[in-house]
Design an enzyme around this catalytic site. Structure first.
Site, PDB file in Angstrom:
ATOM      1  N   CYS A 142      37.311  32.986 107.988  1.00  0.00           N
ATOM      2  CA  CYS A 142      38.414  32.205 107.332  1.00  0.00           C
ATOM      3  C   CYS A 142      38.668  32.970 105.986  1.00  0.00           C
ATOM      4  O   CYS A 142      39.873  32.830 105.281  1.00  0.00           O
ATOM      5  CB  CYS A 142      38.067  31.110 107.024  1.00  0.00           C
ATOM      6  N   HIS A 177      39.654  27.142  98.145  1.00  0.00           N
ATOM      7  CA  HIS A 177      39.302  27.129  99.432  1.00  0.00           C
ATOM      8  C   HIS A 177      39.218  25.598 100.082  1.00  0.00           C
ATOM      9  O   HIS A 177      39.795  25.446 100.943  1.00  0.00           O
ATOM     10  CB  HIS A 177      38.077  27.669  99.963  1.00  0.00           C
ATOM     11  N   GLU A 195      32.250  25.039  95.568  1.00  0.00           N
ATOM     12  CA  GLU A 195      33.311  25.637  94.823  1.00  0.00           C
ATOM     13  C   GLU A 195      33.551  25.334  93.361  1.00  0.00           C
ATOM     14  O   GLU A 195      33.751  26.152  92.554  1.00  0.00           O
ATOM     15  CB  GLU A 195      34.703  25.640  95.738  1.00  0.00           C
ATOM     16  N   LYS A 222      45.016  22.838 101.729  1.00  0.00           N
ATOM     17  CA  LYS A 222      44.702  22.379 103.084  1.00  0.00           C
ATOM     18  C   LYS A 222      44.681  21.007 103.480  1.00  0.00           C
ATOM     19  O   LYS A 222      44.786  20.507 104.385  1.00  0.00           O
ATOM     20  CB  LYS A 222      43.431  23.005 103.395  1.00  0.00           C
ATOM     21  N   HIS A 257      43.326  23.570 108.009  1.00  0.00           N
ATOM     22  CA  HIS A 257      42.811  24.890 107.970  1.00  0.00           C
ATOM     23  C   HIS A 257      43.008  25.908 108.864  1.00  0.00           C
ATOM     24  O   HIS A 257      42.681  25.737 110.097  1.00  0.00           O
ATOM     25  CB  HIS A 257      41.269  24.817 107.853  1.00  0.00           C
ATOM     26  N   PHE A 265      32.842  31.856 107.356  1.00  0.00           N
ATOM     27  CA  PHE A 265      31.390  31.701 107.955  1.00  0.00           C
ATOM     28  C   PHE A 265      30.894  33.148 107.781  1.00  0.00           C
ATOM     29  O   PHE A 265      31.509  34.068 108.184  1.00  0.00           O
ATOM     30  CB  PHE A 265      31.486  31.244 109.228  1.00  0.00           C
TER      31      PHE A 265
END
Length: 417
Positions: A165, A305, A316, A337, A342, A403
């Site tokens: 991502c 994110h 975060e 998002k 996403h 990931f």
């Protein structure tokens, strides 16, 4: 050596909020959700039955029918997005040196739809191999960059970077670095993703990564909300036309903003979970500020994110507070998002576009779908809940994490001579 300054001179975007940059921005600042029940396949037996799909996107409205059949949906959206960005920048192979124009265009997964279709058809047969000759070229995720270069005749650096991502943020960073090192005049940088198919949704369901709020899809993406239960998968594409400042000035280009700096780090912690203290996120933001030669106090907005996962959102925010200290309370923070879902490998670039437009228009898009405070998050932070906020945005930071523990951030700022 003296590094060249890099500016943004063109933008393209296909998102769940609309099939143009203006539609995307209008949706963002008006707090529109792009989530709806899945139409791209029969999801009735799946744990998650909704997604943020593109709306009214018909590839043959933009591409020759024969051409469209030879490419996966992620490449179709990439090509349409590239047409928008190239037009917006006012460039063509006849008006710039095509040998000095490159394409770095990414995807987190690539042609998953093609892969599923081909393998499914093979499994239905008698074992005799009957595969489409375009199977491999449709599937490989670097192919979008190749098709973009062929479509526009640009012969500069051409490749894809892959970091789940964080992919398209890394693509922007690589383009930024090539230009400031003098390796190219212009780079078309971005990414696309389209995996809303049985294998994609089923795979993320198996990981328990997706929201299962099937009764109310439009409020399912809830970054920073106490009751968040996973991300909402989306699809689309985004592109930034990056250009050296001297080249942009010489041709009289419209300058949207300047790329100030970029950074990349690794969590070195877990294949899917973030570091609990946000160590990788902290390090990447510090690296990006250092690369830009900026202080925390120079940033006005962070597009986080913010996927709406229980662990990710908290780690975060911990990282932001660690890096920005008291200035964290003067920042606007938001997760777009909450509206787009996403977009996986395309998330970074469409969020960098949101930052570029925030800097250009002095408006911070909101985080929608906040209903219940999370006691693990500092209520004094400004998460820009529900409504866009007008303020001077001198510089904005965009975070993306993938990931494997891949982290990438980029800073955009107002251009001044």
């Amino acid at each position: 050596m003296d590094l060249k300054r890099v500016v943004v001179t063109g933008i393209g975007a296909l998102t769940p909020l609309g099939n143009s940059v203006s539609d995307y921005w209008h949706g963002l600042i008006n707090g529109v959700s792009g989530a709806n029940p899945i139409t791209l396949f029969d999801a009735s037996k799946f744990k998650t039955r909704f997604a943020c799909e593109l709306k009214n996107f018909e590839p043959t409205d933009f591409l020759d029918k024969k051409e469209a059949r030879k490419i996966d949906r992620f490449t179709q959206t990439a090509l349409v997005c590239s047409d928008q960005a190239v037009k917006d920048a006012g460039i063509s192979k006849d008006t710039v040196n095509p040998n000095r124009v490159g394409v770095i265009f990414s995807s987190g997964i690539g042609g998953l739809i093609t892969f599923q279709q081909e393998v499914t058809e093979f499994a239905k047969g008698d074992g005799t191999p009957r595969f489409n000759p375009f199977f491999i070229p449709k599937m490989i995720l670097d192919i979008a960059a190749g098709h973009i270069s062929m479509r526009h005749g640009f012969r500069g650096p051409n490749f894809a970077v892959v970091s789940a991502c964080a992919s398209s943020t890394h693509a922007v960073m690589e383009g930024f670095n090539l230009i400031r090192l003098g390796k190219a005049d212009i780079i078309l940088a971005g990414g696309s993703e389209s995996v809303i198919k049985e294998a994609g949704v089923g795979g993320f369901n198996a990981m328990k990564a997706l929201s299962e709020r099937n009764d109310d899809p439009q409020t399912a993406s809830r970054p920073f909300d106490k009751d968040r239960d996973g991300f909402v998968i989306g699809e689309g594409a985004g592109m930034l036309v990056l250009e050296s400042l001297e080249h942009a000035i010489a041709r009289g280009a419209n300058i949207v903003c300047e790329i100030a700096g970029a950074g990349a780090t690794a969590d070195a912690y877990h294949i899917t979970a973030p570091h609990p203290e946000g160590l990788g996120a902290k390090n990447v933001m510090m690296a990006t500020l250092e690369d830009a030669g900026m202080k925390p106090e120079d940033i006005d907005y962070i597009n986080v994110h913010g996927t709406s996962t229980p662990l990710g959102d908290i780690s975060e925010v911990k990282a932001i507070q660690s890096v920005f200290g008291e200035h964290a309370y003067k920042l606007n923070i938001s997760s777009t998002k909450s509206m787009t879902g996403h977009l996986l490998g395309a998330a970074g670039v469409i969020e960098a576009i949101a930052c570029a437009l925030a800097v250009k228009n002095d408006i911070v898009p909101p985080t929608i779908n906040h209903f219940t405070d999370d006691e693990g998050l500092d209520p004094k932070l400004n998460f820009t809940f529900w409504k866009a906020q007008k303020r001077t945005v001198r510089a904005a930071l965009s975070n993306t994490f993938g990931f494997g523990g891949h982290n990438a951030s980029v800073i955009v700022k107002k251009y001044s001579a």
